[in-house]
Design a protein around this motif. Structure first.
Motif, PDB file in Angstrom:
ATOM      1  N   SER B   2       0.828  -1.196   0.000  1.00 41.05           N
ATOM      2  CA  SER B   2       0.000   0.000   0.000  1.00 41.05           C
ATOM      3  C   SER B   2       0.865   1.249   0.000  1.00 41.05           C
ATOM      4  N   LYS B 222      -4.410  -5.023  15.292  1.00 40.53           N
ATOM      5  CA  LYS B 222      -5.483  -4.362  14.538  1.00 40.53           C
ATOM      6  C   LYS B 222      -6.434  -3.618  15.468  1.00 40.53           C
ATOM      7  N   GLU B 243      -7.566  -1.172   8.914  1.00 44.33           N
ATOM      8  CA  GLU B 243      -8.649  -1.582   8.018  1.00 44.33           C
ATOM      9  C   GLU B 243      -8.098  -2.050   6.681  1.00 44.33           C
ATOM     10  N   ALA B 244      -6.964  -1.492   6.271  1.00 43.68           N
ATOM     11  CA  ALA B 244      -6.423  -1.811   4.947  1.00 43.68           C
ATOM     12  C   ALA B 244      -5.663  -3.140   4.938  1.00 43.68           C
ATOM     13  N   LEU B 245      -5.444  -3.708   6.132  1.00 47.08           N
ATOM     14  CA  LEU B 245      -4.652  -4.942   6.212  1.00 47.08           C
ATOM     15  C   LEU B 245      -5.539  -6.122   5.829  1.00 47.08           C
ATOM     16  N   GLU B 246      -5.248  -6.736   4.701  1.00 45.35           N
ATOM     17  CA  GLU B 246      -6.089  -7.829   4.228  1.00 45.35           C
ATOM     18  C   GLU B 246      -5.330  -9.137   4.224  1.00 45.35           C
ATOM     19  N   LYS B 247      -6.097 -10.183   3.877  1.00 48.75           N
ATOM     20  CA  LYS B 247      -5.527 -11.530   3.941  1.00 48.75           C
ATOM     21  C   LYS B 247      -4.261 -11.673   3.115  1.00 48.75           C
ATOM     22  N   HIS B 248      -4.293 -11.103   1.921  1.00 47.73           N
ATOM     23  CA  HIS B 248      -3.126 -11.306   1.057  1.00 47.73           C
ATOM     24  C   HIS B 248      -1.892 -10.589   1.615  1.00 47.73           C
ATOM     25  N   HIS B 249      -2.126  -9.509   2.369  1.00 50.47           N
ATOM     26  CA  HIS B 249      -0.992  -8.851   3.031  1.00 50.47           C
ATOM     27  C   HIS B 249      -0.381  -9.793   4.066  1.00 50.47           C
ATOM     28  N   GLN B 260      -3.993 -19.103   8.790  1.00 50.02           N
ATOM     29  CA  GLN B 260      -4.977 -18.033   8.981  1.00 50.02           C
ATOM     30  C   GLN B 260      -6.355 -18.588   9.349  1.00 50.02           C
TER      31      GLN B 260
END
Lengths: 270, 260
Positions: B2, B222, B243-249, B260
């Motif tokens: 990001s 988080k 909020e921007a932290l997603e699974k692929h990160h 996970q």
């Protein structure tokens, strides 16, 4: 039974490998041979051995009854002097050993030359017996308690320094790092980080050495370095066995008492 | 990856091209550059051995960086030595995984040791701290939820959570411009971990002290951080709001998916 179960059978376990077994047998044999060899070379004179019990009994007969009047006349002041030699010597040793032990501690002193220097002083101090130090200091200061104090002090530097240095090395690095992170100067890291951690060890070492020094200073008088040993030496030379007996009994009592006192104090500290 | 978040204010701390090699040629930190705002909680997440702890320790120079700059309010900590370094360290509080209290000293003395960089050595030696410091230490005991009854207790008589509260109080006692926390909850049970994170979030907010936390627990990160920095293999691979932290990160940071 499946093939894999079959393959589990017949597996061996032995405590020692053949080489280890051979080595152990060899050590037993060598020990036995050494015992036999030393018995043959020890030069025991049988006549002296046979009447040893008689001689011992005779010695005790001469010692008893003690010459009690000798205690107030000479032993008491010599005993107090022995205490003074042991205590002053221990204090002096601690004063000299503490800075050195910080130099010797790997985690406190990074410079290998300073560490080596401190270690060298410790080893030289410990490698010479207090009686030998006493002979040296009697030659320097003349006979008397001063020579005794110095020989006790110099002999104890190595003991106190080495043990206290090792205690410092065992101090947990975490709290030290935490104090470094607050921006504390080195003197404060020493006083508030190291010292609280090693304080019990310090008192324990100091008391143990004081206890040892009381015993050691009791014999220093044999070479003229003051204390109760001077009285013992004189009594032995004059063959006043009733005085010798009393002095030995006094030394024994004092050693037992200091042992009890110091182990009580150490149990309170730890 | 990001985009870096826009800075709202002048950063309190700027890390520029920070590199650390414990063995020459094998960098643990590969030219890290990060800016930290003078507010809020930043959580640094990443697998063990990825340089999170080294990064935090380089900031207050418990570990010496191999190259790069560490600007604390414009002053380059990477260049400082001796007294200047000590004075700079006074402005950075630190909280440790193993609490690192001096066990045989009382809680009060442990908190007051946050002032060791300020008070004169003889005062500290004689345990004659200024009354203002003592008042502040008592106030902090209340603020971290222990209360003044704890002042005379020895640190080794406390539970893990209580010790960490003392550790936090010691850090605030420095009146720092920044607090670093190296795995502050890793030795604590889940409930106590939440309480400690709660306390740190509160401190960041009410006392306006920015906090940088190394943390293993992604959920806690988080929940309590306003910014997450994800590291892997000595590089920053994620930097943004929780909020921007997603699974692929997370897959990129920790590798694989199964956990996970």
């Amino acid at each position: 039974m499946s093939p894999s179960d079959l393959s589990l059978e017949g597996r061996k376990w032995e405590r020692f490998t053949p080489t280890e077994r051979f080595a152990r047998t060899a050590i037993y044999l060598i020990t036995a041979m050494a015992v036999i060899w030393s018995l043959r070379t020890i030069d025991i004179i049988p006549e002296f051995l046979y009447d040893a019990p008689e001689q011992t009994a005779d010695l005790f007969k001469r010692m008893w009854p003690f010459d009690w009047a000798f205690y107030p006349a000479a032993i008491h002041s010599a005993l107090i002097e022995t205490f003074h030699i042991a205590t002053l010597g221990t204090i002096l040793a601690i004063v000299m050993a503490l800075p050195l032990s910080f130099l010797a501690a790997r985690n406190f002193t990074k410079n290998p030359i300073l560490r080596w220097l401190a270690q060298f002083i410790f080893v030289s101090s410990r490698s010479v017996n207090s009686l030998i130090w006493a002979l040296l200091f009697v030659a320097v200061f003349g006979p008397g308690a001063l020579a005794g104090v110095f020989s006790i002090a110099v002999r104890s530097i190595g003991f106190v320094g080495k043990l206290f240095g090792e205690a410092l090395e065992e101090a947990r690095p975490g709290p030290i790092e935490a104090l470094e992170a607050t921006g504390a100067p080195r003197s404060m890291i020493l006083a508030k980080g190291y010292w609280p951690q090693v304080e019990p060890a310090f008192w324990s070492i100091a008391l143990l050495r004081w206890d040892i020094n009381i015993r050691e200073s009791a014999v220093l008088g044999l070479v003229g370095a003051g204390g109760i040993g001077v009285a013992l030496d004189a009594a032995l030379n004059n063959l006043y066995w009733d005085q010798v007996g009393l002095i030995l009994a006094v030394i024994f009592t004092v050693v037992v008492i200091t042992e009890i006192v110091t182990s009580y104090l150490r149990s309170r500290i730890l | 990856m990001s985009a870096p978040r826009p800075m709202l204010a002048e950063p309190v701390l700027s890390v520029r091209a920070l590199r650390k090699e414990y063995q020459p040629g094998k960098p643990v930190l590969k030219d890290i550059s990060l800016d930290f705002a003078p507010e809020g909680v930043t959580a640094i997440i990443g697998p063990s051995g990825t340089g999170k702890s080294t990064l935090i320790r380089c900031i207050n120079r418990l570990v010496d960086p191999t190259a790069g700059d560490i600007l604390l309010k414009g002053e380059n900590l990477a260049r400082l030595t001796g007294r200047d370094l000590r004075n700079a360290r006074r402005r950075i509080g630190m909280v440790f995984q193993e609490y690192n209290l001096v066990e045989r000293l009382s809680v009060m003395e442990n908190i007051l040791s946050g002032r060791l960089g300020y008070v004169s050595p003889w005062r500290a030696f004689l345990r004659k701290f200024p009354q203002a410091d003592i008042d502040r230490a008592f106030a902090l005991l209340d603020a971290v939820g222990l209360g003044s009854d704890f002042a005379t207790r020895r640190a080794d008589k406390l539970s893990g959570g209580q010790r960490q509260r003392v550790g936090i109080a010691r850090a605030i006692m420095q009146e720092p411009a920044l607090i670093l926390a190296d795995e502050p909850t890793s030795s604590l049970d889940p409930k106590t971990s939440v309480e400690i994170m709660e306390l740190m979030g509160e401190i960041a907010k009410t006392r306006a002290i920015p906090i940088i936390i190394n943390i293993h627990n992604v959920e806690l990160a988080k929940r309590y951080a306003s910014r997450i920095v994800g590291m892997t293999g000595g590089n920053v691979v994620f930097d943004g709001p929780p909020e921007a932290l997603e699974k692929h990160h997370l897959s990129e940071i920790y590798g694989g998916e199964d956990w996970q």
